[in-house]
Scaffold this motif. Sequence first.
Motif, PDB file in Angstrom:
ATOM      1  N   UNK A   1       0.699  -1.237   0.059  1.00  0.00           N
ATOM      2  CA  UNK A   1      -0.164   0.119  -0.078  1.00  0.00           C
ATOM      3  C   UNK A   1       0.855   1.310  -0.116  1.00  0.00           C
ATOM      4  N   UNK A   2       2.066   1.319   0.581  1.00  0.00           N
ATOM      5  CA  UNK A   2       3.258   2.200   0.506  1.00  0.00           C
ATOM      6  C   UNK A   2       3.546   2.673  -0.719  1.00  0.00           C
ATOM      7  N   UNK A 229       4.085 -13.765   8.549  1.00  0.00           N
ATOM      8  CA  UNK A 229       4.621 -13.259   9.357  1.00  0.00           C
ATOM      9  C   UNK A 229       6.241 -13.578  10.233  1.00  0.00           C
ATOM     10  N   UNK A 230       6.353 -14.788   9.973  1.00  0.00           N
ATOM     11  CA  UNK A 230       7.866 -15.461  10.454  1.00  0.00           C
ATOM     12  C   UNK A 230       8.680 -15.347   9.500  1.00  0.00           C
ATOM     13  N   UNK A 231       8.339 -14.628   8.432  1.00  0.00           N
ATOM     14  CA  UNK A 231       9.518 -14.537   7.187  1.00  0.00           C
ATOM     15  C   UNK A 231      10.043 -13.076   7.197  1.00  0.00           C
ATOM     16  N   UNK A 235       6.765  -7.534   4.349  1.00  0.00           N
ATOM     17  CA  UNK A 235       6.127  -6.315   5.012  1.00  0.00           C
ATOM     18  C   UNK A 235       4.957  -6.071   5.159  1.00  0.00           C
ATOM     19  N   UNK A 236       4.455  -4.861   5.711  1.00  0.00           N
ATOM     20  CA  UNK A 236       2.831  -4.723   6.047  1.00  0.00           C
ATOM     21  C   UNK A 236       2.168  -4.977   4.599  1.00  0.00           C
ATOM     22  N   UNK A 240      -0.597  -7.775   3.448  1.00  0.00           N
ATOM     23  CA  UNK A 240      -2.086  -7.301   2.845  1.00  0.00           C
ATOM     24  C   UNK A 240      -2.176  -7.998   1.451  1.00  0.00           C
ATOM     25  N   UNK A 241      -1.346  -7.987   0.472  1.00  0.00           N
ATOM     26  CA  UNK A 241      -1.653  -8.503  -0.703  1.00  0.00           C
ATOM     27  C   UNK A 241      -1.544 -10.050  -0.428  1.00  0.00           C
ATOM     28  N   UNK A 242      -0.898 -10.888   0.522  1.00  0.00           N
ATOM     29  CA  UNK A 242      -1.006 -12.276   0.532  1.00  0.00           C
ATOM     30  C   UNK A 242      -2.391 -12.501   1.320  1.00  0.00           C
TER      31      UNK A 242
END
Length: 399
Positions: A1-2, A229-231, A235-236, A240-242
């Motif tokens: 999103x950034x 999240x453990x990889x 990033x944020x 979101x895409x995943x």
Amino acid sequence: MAELEKKLYDEYFHEHRSKVTTYLFWINAIFLLLSCTWNYVFFVFDLKFSRANLSALLVCLGLLLLLSLVNKYVKLPSKVNQFLMLAYCAGVLIVLYFESGYSESWSFFLLLPLLTGIYGERKILFYYSFFGLVILSYLSIKEPKSQYTPDSIDISNRILVYIILASLSFLVLRTLHHIYRKQVTFVIQSMETTIQDVVNTFIVAVEAKDLYTFGHSERVSKYAVALAKHLPEYRKEDLQKLRLSGLLHDIGKINIPEAVLGKTGKLTDEEYEVIKTHPVVGARMVERIERLQDLKAGVLYHHERWDGKGYPTKRKGVDIPLDARILAIADAFDAMTTDRSYRHGLSLDEAFQRLEDGKGSQFDPHLIEVLQNVKFEFEQMYKQLNDQIKEFETLTDLL
């Protein structure tokens, strides 16, 4: 999103830069036309109402028309046009200083930070304001252009007024950035809401065809995000895409007959081939929606295998996008631990063991190793997500 925010921000400023350049062109054109007409009338009737040099004004007007012709036949980037226009404005201010005949002609340079501030770009404002300050200081000392010679107090006051106006221009710049940021934020929030509504509609359309898989998309999405999240790569905005990829990974099943999706017995070879079309159909669907195009890789490749025996393209190893490798594990885990029309779900221990057994053949071995640290989260999520009452509430919310 950034990245999207930066893209929108850049687009706003590209458009703004082009508009400001056009406005400055017309402001210069109107000013010079009026000045030339005004001074020509004075010249014809021999009226002593102006000391400006008509020839110098005509040269400036000619150069402006030349810039217009160049821009008409040579499509220059907006930054180049911006540079040419500001350089032209600075040149006109210098010409006016020497050819206007006014004792206060130094004040023309106060316009430079105001003009550059309208563009809303910090570097441009700083560079041209500094350039204007240097020129003003030099001319005030070496070329006073006045009926009297300014003393040190006059010169310091000129510099002080210039700095004050440059500071005010900086405030204009900050206000402009603030307005654009609010616009970008509003656009992104509206887009996120719209995309989520589209995704929810797709989920309902797919899962309503097969009650046994209701909630599957949401569970796969949550399992995938928990693992990612453990990889360190995620990033944020990647998460979101995943998340959206997980929600839409089976969207292609909307094209599969309900008789095949809900069949209680073993699928025939022909029926299995029909099932295998859903990643391709899903990928084609998401790529038609601009804001969902980034999800194509996860949707298309989530049934590929690490050893290259998956479908639809038989990719293998790291050639399979990371999103798809994560979704493959999350998809398999949920499929194994929930009831289907043709079998009952496995226990969590059995499901984790089968994932371990598929390490290096069906699944990415590194991700299976990472999964060991996520087992507890998967177990907690399994208990929360496999609640029929909550599933019904989720369906109600989506509808």
